[in-house]
Design a protein around this motif. Structure first.
Motif, mmCIF file in Angstrom:
data_model
loop_
_atom_site.group_PDB
_atom_site.id
_atom_site.type_symbol
_atom_site.label_atom_id
_atom_site.label_comp_id
_atom_site.label_asym_id
_atom_site.label_seq_id
_atom_site.Cartn_x
_atom_site.Cartn_y
_atom_site.Cartn_z
ATOM 1 N N GLU A 132 -21.185 -12.267 66.444
ATOM 2 C CA GLU A 132 -20.659 -10.934 66.061
ATOM 3 C C GLU A 132 -19.319 -11.106 65.572
ATOM 4 N N LEU A 133 -19.206 -10.268 64.429
ATOM 5 C CA LEU A 133 -17.887 -10.438 63.628
ATOM 6 C C LEU A 133 -16.963 -9.178 64.136
ATOM 7 N N VAL A 134 -15.628 -9.691 64.810
ATOM 8 C CA VAL A 134 -14.960 -8.543 65.094
ATOM 9 C C VAL A 134 -13.645 -8.575 64.310
ATOM 10 N N LEU A 135 -13.419 -7.694 63.570
ATOM 11 C CA LEU A 135 -12.408 -7.431 62.627
ATOM 12 C C LEU A 135 -11.314 -6.553 63.022
ATOM 13 N N ARG A 136 -10.074 -7.106 63.084
ATOM 14 C CA ARG A 136 -8.973 -6.212 63.705
ATOM 15 C C ARG A 136 -8.414 -5.554 62.454
ATOM 16 N N VAL A 137 -8.282 -4.057 62.486
ATOM 17 C CA VAL A 137 -7.957 -3.443 61.542
ATOM 18 C C VAL A 137 -6.562 -2.404 61.796
ATOM 19 N N THR A 138 -5.689 -2.461 60.662
ATOM 20 C CA THR A 138 -4.571 -1.489 60.680
ATOM 21 C C THR A 138 -5.162 -0.506 59.985
ATOM 22 N N PRO A 139 -5.058 0.869 60.527
ATOM 23 C CA PRO A 139 -5.611 2.091 60.071
ATOM 24 C C PRO A 139 -4.693 2.339 58.722
ATOM 25 N N GLY A 140 -5.515 3.259 57.994
ATOM 26 C CA GLY A 140 -4.753 3.544 56.817
ATOM 27 C C GLY A 140 -4.524 2.563 55.586
ATOM 28 N N PRO A 141 -4.305 3.045 54.314
ATOM 29 C CA PRO A 141 -3.526 4.048 54.238
ATOM 30 C C PRO A 141 -4.179 5.613 53.815
ATOM 31 N N ARG A 142 -5.336 5.575 53.807
ATOM 32 C CA ARG A 142 -6.132 6.933 53.663
ATOM 33 C C ARG A 142 -6.993 7.183 54.596
ATOM 34 N N ASP A 143 -6.821 6.814 55.933
ATOM 35 C CA ASP A 143 -7.645 7.432 57.005
ATOM 36 C C ASP A 143 -7.609 8.864 57.169
ATOM 37 N N ASP A 144 -6.499 9.663 56.707
ATOM 38 C CA ASP A 144 -6.524 11.120 56.675
ATOM 39 C C ASP A 144 -7.523 11.684 55.758
ATOM 40 N N GLY A 199 -8.731 -7.687 52.104
ATOM 41 C CA GLY A 199 -8.956 -7.318 53.510
ATOM 42 C C GLY A 199 -9.042 -5.664 53.513
ATOM 43 N N ALA A 200 -8.712 -4.851 52.587
ATOM 44 C CA ALA A 200 -8.916 -3.349 52.159
ATOM 45 C C ALA A 200 -10.303 -3.163 52.476
ATOM 46 N N VAL A 201 -10.527 -2.046 53.491
ATOM 47 C CA VAL A 201 -11.873 -1.274 53.863
ATOM 48 C C VAL A 201 -11.848 -0.192 53.098
ATOM 49 N N GLN A 202 -12.750 -0.395 51.917
ATOM 50 C CA GLN A 202 -12.630 0.862 51.227
ATOM 51 C C GLN A 202 -14.174 1.531 51.369
ATOM 52 N N VAL A 203 -14.075 2.910 51.258
ATOM 53 C CA VAL A 203 -15.456 3.575 51.643
ATOM 54 C C VAL A 203 -15.733 4.188 50.402
ATOM 55 N N PRO A 212 -18.403 1.204 55.137
ATOM 56 C CA PRO A 212 -17.335 0.508 54.750
ATOM 57 C C PRO A 212 -17.545 -0.872 54.016
ATOM 58 N N VAL A 213 -16.861 -1.057 53.021
ATOM 59 C CA VAL A 213 -16.845 -2.553 52.416
ATOM 60 C C VAL A 213 -15.507 -3.045 52.441
ATOM 61 N N VAL A 214 -15.583 -4.518 53.026
ATOM 62 C CA VAL A 214 -14.306 -5.248 53.062
ATOM 63 C C VAL A 214 -14.102 -5.891 51.931
ATOM 64 N N PHE A 215 -12.912 -5.704 51.291
ATOM 65 C CA PHE A 215 -12.639 -6.489 50.191
ATOM 66 C C PHE A 215 -12.191 -7.970 50.344
ATOM 67 N N LEU A 216 -12.834 -8.836 49.915
ATOM 68 C CA LEU A 216 -12.837 -10.294 49.836
ATOM 69 C C LEU A 216 -12.110 -10.757 48.645
ATOM 70 N N ALA A 217 -11.847 -12.379 48.287
ATOM 71 C CA ALA A 217 -11.157 -13.007 47.535
ATOM 72 C C ALA A 217 -11.011 -12.373 45.944
ATOM 73 N N VAL A 266 -9.217 4.237 51.227
ATOM 74 C CA VAL A 266 -9.288 2.859 52.166
ATOM 75 C C VAL A 266 -8.821 3.359 53.504
ATOM 76 N N VAL A 267 -9.754 3.181 54.203
ATOM 77 C CA VAL A 267 -9.702 3.590 55.967
ATOM 78 C C VAL A 267 -8.747 2.832 56.626
ATOM 79 N N ALA A 268 -8.674 1.419 56.474
ATOM 80 C CA ALA A 268 -8.027 0.677 56.993
ATOM 81 C C ALA A 268 -7.774 -0.659 56.398
ATOM 82 N N VAL A 269 -6.967 -1.676 56.960
ATOM 83 C CA VAL A 269 -6.964 -3.104 56.313
ATOM 84 C C VAL A 269 -7.018 -4.147 57.442
#
Length: 302
Positions: free
Chosen positions: A187-199, A248-252, A258-263, A273-276
């Motif tokens: 199970e992939l557990v990804l800790r995310v910092t909310p924002g900058p566009r979670d609003d 690591g940006a989570v773009q929607v 959600p899409v997690v940006f990789l290298a 971007v809802v979170a990073v």
């Protein structure tokens, strides 16, 4: 032509040359690139006595097969797989001596996605902007491996111990039987910092993002880890002006998944971007196979 080279017998589904990437060029539109599982790439380099920034091969799911023109020392790590030399079983996660003209076969991943092959001296393709990494988005660096390709290998550092079990050609390397490596995530557990566009998202969407289960999509690649699961509903209509994107940006995108940006991610984007994702969690994302459950866990900003 030098005999310090590898002939590609079988390129596999997608095998690329990777090192630690080319940071510092985002303002020019150049992605960082580099090995998706950085710790795995650094470990196989250490096992053969390379510096951590030496270029390695990154395989995807199906492995690859190589024939060295001279005797080399290699190590295979990352996604667990079977390793053979001329059909005979060889060690995974440890230095292995491969004689000239023998075939090193790196088998399909048993679990996980991406394997790493280090050769003592490093893969010595020509660097571009200070890196030998293949960038699938911009096209910089060497092309993905193809059957019949020849890869130059750098000079091996001087041997420091002629009595090592690998013989005098092995030289300085990590003297271990096997090196512990984390298992690919169940199970992939990804800790995310909310924002900058979670609003830009409704309260229900943010709740779903933090509590509902997602799965890794088969459409994932080096650019981004795509997910399947509940769509995130926007609170705002219209379009967002293109802005800078980070690893690591989570773009929607418009489908709400959600899409997690990789290298190899683009340096700018116009979807919110809802979170990073925390950088420490991204190597596990590189090994998450399609169908792996994904949970996003919001954490407070440092």
């Amino acid at each position: 032509m030098t005999d310090r080279a590898l002939y590609v017998v079988r390129a596999g589904a997608l095998t690329t040359v990777q090192d630690r990437g080319r940071p510092g060029y985002a303002h020019l539109g150049v992605p960082r690139s580099g090995a998706l599982d950085g710790p795995a790439a650094a470990l196989v380099n250490r096992l053969v006595g390379n510096p951590p920034d030496a270029a390695v091969l990154e395989t995807t799911l199906t492995g690859c097969a190589l024939r060295p023109r001279s005797t080399v020392v290699v190590a295979v790590g990352g996604a667990p797989c079977a390793v053979t030399v001329d059909g005979r079983p060889a060690a995974w996660g440890a230095p292995v001596r491969v004689p000239a003209d023998a075939v090193l076969d790196v088998g399909p991943a048993v679990t996980g996605v991406r394997g790493y092959v280090a050769v003592r001296g490093g893969v010595a393709v020509e660097p571009v902007l200070g890196s030998r990494s293949t960038d699938l988005l911009s096209g910089l660096g060497p092309a993905p491996l193809a059957d019949g390709a020849v890869l130059p290998v750098g000079p091996a550092p001087p041997a420091d111990d002629a009595t090592t079990p690998l013989g005098p050609a092995a030289g300085r390397h990590a003297r271990v039987d096997v090196a512990p490596q984390p298992a690919p995530p169940a199970e992939l557990v990804l800790r995310v910092t909310p924002g900058p566009r979670d609003d830009w998202f409704t309260a229900r969407a943010l709740r779903d993002f933090a509590t509902r289960a997602y799965r890794v999509s088969a459409a994932s690649n080096r650019i981004g880890l795509r997910t399947e699961g509940p769509a995130l509903e926007r609170a705002r209509a219209g379009e967002l002006a293109s802005e800078g994107m980070v690893l690591g940006a989570v773009q929607v995108p418009p489908d709400g998944r959600p899409v997690v940006f990789l290298a190899d991610h683009p340096t700018t984007g116009g979807y919110p971007v809802v979170a990073v994702v925390r950088a420490a969690d991204l190597p596990a994302a590189a090994q998450a196979a399609p169908g792996t459950p994904v949970r996003f866990v919001p954490v407070r900003r440092d």
